[in-house]
Design a protein around this motif. Sequence first.
Motif, mmCIF file in Angstrom:
data_model
loop_
_atom_site.group_PDB
_atom_site.id
_atom_site.type_symbol
_atom_site.label_atom_id
_atom_site.label_comp_id
_atom_site.label_asym_id
_atom_site.label_seq_id
_atom_site.Cartn_x
_atom_site.Cartn_y
_atom_site.Cartn_z
ATOM 1 N N ALA A 21 0.871 -1.227 0.154
ATOM 2 C CA ALA A 21 0.102 -0.076 0.029
ATOM 3 C C ALA A 21 0.860 1.208 -0.080
ATOM 4 O O ALA A 21 1.695 1.517 0.928
ATOM 5 C CB ALA A 21 -0.999 -0.010 1.124
ATOM 6 N N PRO A 22 0.661 1.925 -0.962
ATOM 7 C CA PRO A 22 1.429 3.339 -1.145
ATOM 8 C C PRO A 22 1.074 4.239 0.281
ATOM 9 O O PRO A 22 2.030 5.166 0.378
ATOM 10 C CB PRO A 22 1.077 4.128 -2.475
ATOM 11 C CG PRO A 22 -0.443 3.375 -2.792
ATOM 12 C CD PRO A 22 -0.237 2.069 -2.149
ATOM 13 N N VAL A 75 -0.100 4.030 3.520
ATOM 14 C CA VAL A 75 0.770 3.532 4.883
ATOM 15 C C VAL A 75 1.781 3.021 4.881
ATOM 16 O O VAL A 75 2.932 3.298 5.282
ATOM 17 C CB VAL A 75 -0.368 2.455 5.642
ATOM 18 C CG1 VAL A 75 0.477 2.146 6.803
ATOM 19 C CG2 VAL A 75 -1.617 3.223 6.053
ATOM 20 N N SER A 80 4.668 5.180 3.372
ATOM 21 C CA SER A 80 4.706 6.301 4.249
ATOM 22 C C SER A 80 5.709 5.966 5.205
ATOM 23 O O SER A 80 6.276 6.785 5.950
ATOM 24 C CB SER A 80 3.424 6.957 4.796
ATOM 25 O OG SER A 80 2.831 7.561 3.645
ATOM 26 N N GLY A 124 -10.828 10.449 -1.730
ATOM 27 C CA GLY A 124 -10.292 10.631 -0.111
ATOM 28 C C GLY A 124 -10.017 9.752 0.651
ATOM 29 O O GLY A 124 -9.781 9.560 1.665
ATOM 30 N N GLY A 161 -7.078 7.640 -0.049
ATOM 31 C CA GLY A 161 -5.538 7.513 0.034
ATOM 32 C C GLY A 161 -4.641 8.063 1.144
ATOM 33 O O GLY A 161 -5.323 8.908 1.778
ATOM 34 N N GLY A 162 -3.524 7.682 0.843
ATOM 35 C CA GLY A 162 -2.618 8.041 1.943
ATOM 36 C C GLY A 162 -2.563 7.747 3.246
ATOM 37 O O GLY A 162 -2.039 8.397 4.172
ATOM 38 N N GLY A 163 -3.424 6.906 3.511
ATOM 39 C CA GLY A 163 -3.847 6.435 5.142
ATOM 40 C C GLY A 163 -4.886 7.333 5.606
ATOM 41 O O GLY A 163 -5.130 7.152 6.857
ATOM 42 N N VAL A 164 -5.652 8.357 4.851
ATOM 43 C CA VAL A 164 -6.284 9.145 5.519
ATOM 44 C C VAL A 164 -7.653 8.414 5.726
ATOM 45 O O VAL A 164 -8.197 8.476 6.938
ATOM 46 C CB VAL A 164 -6.798 10.128 4.404
ATOM 47 C CG1 VAL A 164 -7.652 11.250 5.113
ATOM 48 C CG2 VAL A 164 -5.554 11.070 4.254
ATOM 49 N N ALA A 205 -8.099 5.020 6.993
ATOM 50 C CA ALA A 205 -7.614 4.426 8.137
ATOM 51 C C ALA A 205 -7.548 5.534 9.200
ATOM 52 O O ALA A 205 -8.010 5.084 10.452
ATOM 53 C CB ALA A 205 -6.271 3.600 8.185
ATOM 54 N N CYS A 235 -2.468 14.242 4.503
ATOM 55 C CA CYS A 235 -2.487 14.216 3.095
ATOM 56 C C CYS A 235 -3.045 12.809 2.476
ATOM 57 O O CYS A 235 -2.821 11.779 2.833
ATOM 58 C CB CYS A 235 -1.087 14.460 2.628
ATOM 59 S SG CYS A 235 -0.650 14.055 0.868
ATOM 60 N N ALA A 236 -3.807 12.931 1.461
ATOM 61 C CA ALA A 236 -4.366 11.683 0.940
ATOM 62 C C ALA A 236 -3.768 11.329 -0.394
ATOM 63 O O ALA A 236 -4.146 10.453 -1.042
ATOM 64 C CB ALA A 236 -5.910 12.104 0.514
ATOM 65 N N THR A 237 -2.390 11.937 -0.493
ATOM 66 C CA THR A 237 -1.493 11.570 -1.676
ATOM 67 C C THR A 237 -2.192 11.776 -2.973
ATOM 68 O O THR A 237 -1.902 10.935 -3.811
ATOM 69 C CB THR A 237 -0.780 10.171 -1.492
ATOM 70 O OG1 THR A 237 -1.837 9.258 -1.714
ATOM 71 C CG2 THR A 237 0.019 10.196 -0.173
ATOM 72 N N HIS A 280 -2.672 3.142 11.587
ATOM 73 C CA HIS A 280 -1.697 2.839 10.463
ATOM 74 C C HIS A 280 -0.674 1.606 11.019
ATOM 75 O O HIS A 280 -0.278 0.960 10.207
ATOM 76 C CB HIS A 280 -0.559 3.844 10.238
ATOM 77 C CG HIS A 280 -1.635 5.041 9.625
ATOM 78 N ND1 HIS A 280 -1.291 6.397 9.476
ATOM 79 C CD2 HIS A 280 -2.810 5.041 8.776
ATOM 80 C CE1 HIS A 280 -2.284 7.079 8.915
ATOM 81 N NE2 HIS A 280 -3.010 6.309 8.345
#
Lengths: 298, 176
Positions: free
Chosen positions: A48-49, A51, A54, A199, A201-204, A206, B74-76, B111
Amino acid sequence: MTETQTYSFFLGCVMPNRFPNIEKSIRIVMPELGIVLEDLEGASCCPAPGVIRSFDEPTWLALASRNLALAEKAGHDIITGCNGCYGTFKEALHSVHEHPERLKEVQKILKDVGYKYKATSDAKHVVEIIYEKGTEAIKALVKRPLTGIKVAVHYGCHLLKPSKLRPWEQKQKHTFLDEIVEATGAESVKYKDKFTCCGAGGGVRASNATVSVDIAKEKLENVQDAEADCILDACSFCHLQFEASQMQLNKEMGEHKYQIPVIYLTQLIGLALGLDPDDLGLDKHVISTQSFLDKVLG
Amino acid sequence: MERDNIETENIDPEFVDALVEAGADRIRTCIQCGTCSSVCPSGRRTAFRTRELMRKAVLGLKDEVLSSSDLWLCATCLTCLERCPRQIRTTDAIIIMRNMAVEEGYMLPPHRKTAKKLLQTGHAVPLDDANQEMRKELEMDEVPPTVHSHPDALDEVKRIMEKTGFKKLIEEEVEG
């Protein structure tokens, strides 16, 4: 690639483990278009890009490279139906191509678990391969034209960006997915902020569910305003986001305001090709697809 | 009136060098135009400001940047990276800062949970009973042909995560 139409099918996590109906639709529709999918046995999370990248980029790169090494071993390019996995593989390949020292490091790690890795297999998106087949080829196969169906096309982010690392000729205002949709006879409707993020992605999703669902909500309302019969995506994570967020919003508000059927690209194409809706998993959605199907099947 | 002064002791001049070294090579050219914040879907509904984050990074306010949970809003979506008039790879810079934050021990509990699932199963989102059943109904392999069906492949994935230090990174911290 014209010499082969066989691809190593990378499933990822969300598709096989949360939305197997999407997986099924890809598995039955792609061969109809002359594309052979070979299972990538033993593949893992892309990873996963949001979590994992990051958290630790070298781990992300090593695991992504292992999945790519499996495809390399099979002698095919990898194909995925998830924008996140697509982004991971495209960026991982770019990383080792641009930085020979990273390639060496990854090769060393993979050698220890029994892989040779040269970073020669490319990563393709399901949409990309369908578009390569051409809209005329799709039109020729249509048995059930989706005339009168209004579709709100959602591209998602990592399918298009970073634009420098993507195959599309245009950098913005893309039309390729709309063109595929319209080849089925359906109409791709205009709606506000069509190219914004789902909305998730980016671990947001979760860690900040409220923010994440609110981003989806704005998008869903724009789709409602356009009076679309469905929202169409080509990413299993965007798909999860639209399905789950509508359920969450309805629950929070104690009403049923959000009932937009969420359709994956190969489900739409499959319908146009005359395939059975149940075979395409359309009876297994979180948000009922009945209103959409009634209109399609008329 | 109290002011938020920037204390000299909070400035780490090496921070921006580390970011540049890790790939955020144009971050020093930031002109604080705010394009990044104006296109940010998270910024539209929260106090998260990419511009502020970039400024603080350039100033070297390492601890403030890395300890803030805003870094994880940030949602990348990469829109800021596409639009930056200075071609700063903002999203990449954020990912680099997140890697640094995690190294310092700043991890959001959900996470860490996702990372643990990856460690245990090779999938960030592993199969559950309901979906195994759905796979069966769809006449597909009940368990997908991934690491879920191949214990030897899962073992490889686990060994890779040990080698890169990921296992240690995720497991050694006290549950937050």
